[in-house]
Design a protein around this motif. Structure first.
Motif, PDB file in Angstrom:
ATOM      1  N   LEU A 264       0.635  -1.061  -0.056  1.00  0.00           N
ATOM      2  CA  LEU A 264      -0.109  -0.390   0.019  1.00  0.00           C
ATOM      3  C   LEU A 264       0.347   1.294   0.475  1.00  0.00           C
ATOM      4  CD1 LEU A 264      -2.877   1.300   0.308  1.00  0.00           C
ATOM      5  CD2 LEU A 264      -2.863   1.315   2.718  1.00  0.00           C
ATOM      6  N   VAL A 265       1.685   0.526   0.617  1.00  0.00           N
ATOM      7  CA  VAL A 265       3.013   1.947   1.158  1.00  0.00           C
ATOM      8  C   VAL A 265       3.363   2.831  -1.119  1.00  0.00           C
ATOM      9  CG1 VAL A 265       5.286   3.090   1.329  1.00  0.00           C
ATOM     10  CG2 VAL A 265       3.739   1.441   2.670  1.00  0.00           C
ATOM     11  N   CYS A 266       3.273   1.699  -1.712  1.00  0.00           N
ATOM     12  CA  CYS A 266       4.288   1.947  -3.697  1.00  0.00           C
ATOM     13  C   CYS A 266       2.889   2.506  -3.953  1.00  0.00           C
ATOM     14  CB  CYS A 266       4.481   0.912  -3.487  1.00  0.00           C
ATOM     15  SG  CYS A 266       6.397  -0.173  -2.667  1.00  0.00           S
ATOM     16  N   ALA A 267       1.757   2.107  -3.332  1.00  0.00           N
ATOM     17  CA  ALA A 267       0.561   2.342  -4.614  1.00  0.00           C
ATOM     18  C   ALA A 267      -0.577   3.312  -4.129  1.00  0.00           C
ATOM     19  CB  ALA A 267       0.147   1.155  -4.596  1.00  0.00           C
ATOM     20  N   MET A 268      -0.418   3.894  -2.805  1.00  0.00           N
ATOM     21  CA  MET A 268      -1.191   5.144  -2.383  1.00  0.00           C
ATOM     22  C   MET A 268      -0.832   6.341  -3.531  1.00  0.00           C
ATOM     23  SD  MET A 268       0.319   5.883   1.373  1.00  0.00           S
ATOM     24  CE  MET A 268       1.853   6.604   2.397  1.00  0.00           C
ATOM     25  N   PRO A 269      -2.078   6.294  -3.806  1.00  0.00           N
ATOM     26  CA  PRO A 269      -2.019   8.195  -4.346  1.00  0.00           C
ATOM     27  C   PRO A 269      -1.141   9.407  -4.063  1.00  0.00           C
ATOM     28  CG  PRO A 269      -4.239   7.542  -4.446  1.00  0.00           C
ATOM     29  CD  PRO A 269      -3.454   6.419  -3.650  1.00  0.00           C
ATOM     30  N   ARG A 270      -0.527   9.767  -4.051  1.00  0.00           N
ATOM     31  CA  ARG A 270       0.361  11.325  -3.695  1.00  0.00           C
ATOM     32  C   ARG A 270      -0.690  12.298  -2.906  1.00  0.00           C
ATOM     33  NH1 ARG A 270       4.043  14.467  -7.692  1.00  0.00           N
ATOM     34  NH2 ARG A 270       4.428  15.237  -5.825  1.00  0.00           N
ATOM     35  N   GLY A 271      -0.589  13.276  -1.692  1.00  0.00           N
ATOM     36  CA  GLY A 271      -0.979  13.183  -1.296  1.00  0.00           C
ATOM     37  C   GLY A 271      -1.643  12.498   0.054  1.00  0.00           C
ATOM     38  N   THR A 272      -1.350  11.404  -0.106  1.00  0.00           N
ATOM     39  CA  THR A 272      -2.292  10.565   0.926  1.00  0.00           C
ATOM     40  C   THR A 272      -0.833  10.110   2.101  1.00  0.00           C
ATOM     41  OG1 THR A 272      -1.623   8.929   0.044  1.00  0.00           O
ATOM     42  CG2 THR A 272      -3.904   9.798  -0.018  1.00  0.00           C
ATOM     43  N   TYR A 273      -1.689   9.464   3.745  1.00  0.00           N
ATOM     44  CA  TYR A 273      -0.358   8.963   4.676  1.00  0.00           C
ATOM     45  C   TYR A 273      -0.692   8.264   4.896  1.00  0.00           C
ATOM     46  CZ  TYR A 273       0.942  14.175   3.820  1.00  0.00           C
ATOM     47  OH  TYR A 273       1.590  15.372   3.319  1.00  0.00           O
ATOM     48  N   LEU A 274      -0.041   7.333   5.710  1.00  0.00           N
ATOM     49  CA  LEU A 274       0.108   5.924   6.075  1.00  0.00           C
ATOM     50  C   LEU A 274       0.175   5.490   7.807  1.00  0.00           C
ATOM     51  CD1 LEU A 274       0.379   2.312   4.347  1.00  0.00           C
ATOM     52  CD2 LEU A 274       0.469   2.943   6.694  1.00  0.00           C
ATOM     53  N   TRP A 275      -0.830   5.472   8.285  1.00  0.00           N
ATOM     54  CA  TRP A 275      -0.745   5.568   9.973  1.00  0.00           C
ATOM     55  C   TRP A 275      -1.593   4.394  10.249  1.00  0.00           C
ATOM     56  CZ3 TRP A 275      -0.631  10.669  13.300  1.00  0.00           C
ATOM     57  CH2 TRP A 275       0.202  10.975  12.907  1.00  0.00           C
ATOM     58  N   GLY A 296       9.236   6.696   8.240  1.00  0.00           N
ATOM     59  CA  GLY A 296       9.784   7.631   8.625  1.00  0.00           C
ATOM     60  C   GLY A 296       8.888   8.490   9.589  1.00  0.00           C
ATOM     61  N   GLU A 297       9.202   9.951   8.920  1.00  0.00           N
ATOM     62  CA  GLU A 297       8.406  11.154   9.828  1.00  0.00           C
ATOM     63  C   GLU A 297       7.386  11.758   9.471  1.00  0.00           C
ATOM     64  OE1 GLU A 297       9.165  12.281  12.989  1.00  0.00           O
ATOM     65  OE2 GLU A 297      10.880  10.433  12.578  1.00  0.00           O
ATOM     66  N   THR A 298       6.561  10.732   8.122  1.00  0.00           N
ATOM     67  CA  THR A 298       5.330  11.074   7.609  1.00  0.00           C
ATOM     68  C   THR A 298       4.528   9.723   7.870  1.00  0.00           C
ATOM     69  OG1 THR A 298       5.747   9.726   5.996  1.00  0.00           O
ATOM     70  CG2 THR A 298       7.057  11.895   5.433  1.00  0.00           C
ATOM     71  N   VAL A 321       7.673   4.068  24.952  1.00  0.00           N
ATOM     72  CA  VAL A 321       7.676   5.190  24.238  1.00  0.00           C
ATOM     73  C   VAL A 321       8.249   5.959  25.242  1.00  0.00           C
ATOM     74  CG1 VAL A 321       6.419   6.826  23.315  1.00  0.00           C
ATOM     75  CG2 VAL A 321       5.517   4.781  23.824  1.00  0.00           C
ATOM     76  N   LYS A 322       9.267   7.060  24.219  1.00  0.00           N
ATOM     77  CA  LYS A 322      10.403   7.612  24.994  1.00  0.00           C
ATOM     78  C   LYS A 322      10.820   8.352  23.670  1.00  0.00           C
ATOM     79  CE  LYS A 322      15.147   7.809  27.027  1.00  0.00           C
ATOM     80  NZ  LYS A 322      16.375   7.216  26.651  1.00  0.00           N
ATOM     81  N   ASN A 323      10.371   9.600  23.976  1.00  0.00           N
ATOM     82  CA  ASN A 323      10.585  11.048  22.580  1.00  0.00           C
ATOM     83  C   ASN A 323       9.524  10.983  22.207  1.00  0.00           C
ATOM     84  OD1 ASN A 323      12.432  12.213  24.700  1.00  0.00           O
ATOM     85  ND2 ASN A 323      14.004  10.958  23.033  1.00  0.00           N
ATOM     86  N   GLY A 324       8.589  10.894  22.093  1.00  0.00           N
ATOM     87  CA  GLY A 324       7.124  10.032  20.844  1.00  0.00           C
ATOM     88  C   GLY A 324       7.227   8.464  20.317  1.00  0.00           C
ATOM     89  N   ARG A 325       8.686   7.807  20.302  1.00  0.00           N
ATOM     90  CA  ARG A 325       8.944   7.060  20.040  1.00  0.00           C
ATOM     91  C   ARG A 325       9.225   5.343  20.338  1.00  0.00           C
ATOM     92  NH1 ARG A 325      10.570   9.369  15.241  1.00  0.00           N
ATOM     93  NH2 ARG A 325      11.354   7.315  14.222  1.00  0.00           N
ATOM     94  N   VAL A 326       9.080   4.488  19.611  1.00  0.00           N
ATOM     95  CA  VAL A 326       9.189   2.642  20.273  1.00  0.00           C
ATOM     96  C   VAL A 326      10.332   2.268  19.223  1.00  0.00           C
ATOM     97  CG1 VAL A 326       7.780   0.830  20.244  1.00  0.00           C
ATOM     98  CG2 VAL A 326       6.679   3.200  20.715  1.00  0.00           C
ATOM     99  N   ASN A 327      11.320   1.822  20.416  1.00  0.00           N
ATOM    100  CA  ASN A 327      12.169   0.934  19.486  1.00  0.00           C
ATOM    101  C   ASN A 327      11.426  -0.139  18.558  1.00  0.00           C
ATOM    102  OD1 ASN A 327      14.231   2.920  19.910  1.00  0.00           O
ATOM    103  ND2 ASN A 327      14.751   2.372  22.013  1.00  0.00           N
ATOM    104  N   LEU A 328      12.293  -0.516  17.627  1.00  0.00           N
ATOM    105  CA  LEU A 328      11.915  -1.728  16.754  1.00  0.00           C
ATOM    106  C   LEU A 328      13.197  -2.586  17.635  1.00  0.00           C
ATOM    107  CD1 LEU A 328      11.292  -1.296  13.177  1.00  0.00           C
ATOM    108  CD2 LEU A 328       9.666  -1.197  15.053  1.00  0.00           C
TER     109      LEU A 328
END
Length: 364
Positions: A264-275, A296-298, A321-328
């Motif tokens: 889906l990351v590769c297929a979604m139209p421009r101007g959309t974001y994946l959360w 990343g940051e998007t 959660v630390k600094n708003g992030r979670v380590n993998l």
């Protein structure tokens, strides 16, 4: 929760093992109804698992294609096509975990991610917990906070106003009405929230509402629309995006697994974001976070703020959660396996009897 009262937190995990004894874990969406996990477990044991015996694959998508060929008509006949998608999603994640573990590589290493962590947002904050949870999660560095609205116990504008006052500078509120509005109600309610500038409004209409309704709603509001936990298939996601959905929220335990989300990351139209959407155990949560890490940051991944030992204890303290992030995880594999003693403790006695002694629990 939005769909009803939950006396327990059900979940369904799948463990796939190959002929060399290497294993992988995945999660199949099963958090509603309360015993829906048992229904899906029966289907896996009785129908799907025997066909995985002896199967070979290089990429997880090959097993997904194989199972679709084997079972699409069966699940159509049984009226269980979405259940089939949930099962395929969990198997896909387990196969990713197995393949990476066998290759001795972490997901971040395999994907070439220099930042092996993912941005997260605080989700499902109830009306009675705003003053406690928003400041707490802000102190963890999270800057996005999602509220349930549109239900009698939550309200609409008042809860958003209260939450906005609690947010530190630079933070944003999102709202989620869980498919509960008609088009007219959605237009009316979002119109009354626009001055509060929610970052997005999630599932403002039922996922199967006509595309024309989504397009009309998107044209009527400045608030970006979000959805995806009840959308199935790349074509459907893209059609919804073209009708005005701006934040796409696939759930790795419900549709597509890791493969589907990356496609889906590769297929979604421009101007959309994946959360990524997620609401379950630590197994699926790490898989969902991994998708955000790729973007990343998007992208920011949903992490529920409510008490859930299946997220915080089952696999150890890995969703920190630390600094708003979670380590993998840095170890080989995609996810962290459940701790055996805790898995046994959490397993419902009926599920334990169903799964623990079955010879088909070992898949080749």
């Amino acid at each position: 929760m939005a769909l009803g009262s939950m006396p327990t937190r059900p979940a369904l995990l799948i463990r796939v093992e190959d002929t060399d004894g290497c294993f992988g874990w995945g999660e199949i969406w099963a958090n509603f109804p309360p015993r829906g996990n048992l229904h899906k477990a029966h289907i896996i044991e009785d129908v799907v698992a025997p066909h995985l015996q002896g199967a070979r694959y290089v990429e997880p998508r090959e097993i997904g294609a194989f199972l679709r060929k084997q079972f699409s008509i069966y699940f159509l006949h049984a009226g269980q096509l979405e259940v089939f998608e949930h099962i395929l999603a969990g198997i896909d994640t387990a196969l990713w975990d197995l393949a990476l573990r066998k290759a001795g590589r972490s997901f971040a290493e395999f994907m070439g991610i220099s930042e092996s962590s993912a941005q997260s947002y605080a989700s499902s904050i109830n009306a009675g917990d705003l003053e406690r949870l928003i400041p707490h999660h802000a102190s963890l560095g999270q800057t996005y906070f999602k509220l349930k609205i549109g239900f009698a116990e939550h309200g609409n504008r008042k809860i958003v106003e209260r939450a906005a006052r609690l947010c530190p500078g630079g933070s944003r509120i999102m709202v989620d009405s869980n498919q509960s509005w008609t088009l007219a109600k959605a237009k009316e309610t979002l119109g009354k929230l626009e001055d509060l500038s929610p970052y997005f409004a999630e599932e403002s209409l039922p996922a199967n509402a006509p595309l024309a309704d989504w397009d009309e709603l998107a044209s009527s509001t400045r608030i970006p629309l979000a959805g995806g936990e009840n959308i199935y298939g790349i074509e459907s996601f893209c059609a919804m995006a073209n009708a005005g959905l701006r934040i796409l929220q696939p759930d790795v335990a419900k549709w597509g697994g890791v493969t589907g989300a990356l496609d889906l990351v590769c297929a979604m139209p421009r101007g959309t974001y994946l959360w990524p959407h997620f609401m379950g155990t630590a197994v699926g949560q790490v898989a969902a976070l991994s998708i955000s890490a790729v973007l990343g940051e998007t992208s920011s991944c949903e992490v529920d703020v409510n008490e859930n030992a299946l997220r915080t204890e089952l696999c150890g303290d890995i969703i920190t959660v630390k600094n708003g992030r979670v380590n993998l995880p840095s170890e080989p594999g995609l996810v962290m396996p459940p701790i055996h003693d805790r898995l046994v403790t959490f397993m419902d006695s009926r599920a334990s009897g169903l799964m623990a002694e079955s010879p088909r629990n070992r898949l080749s």
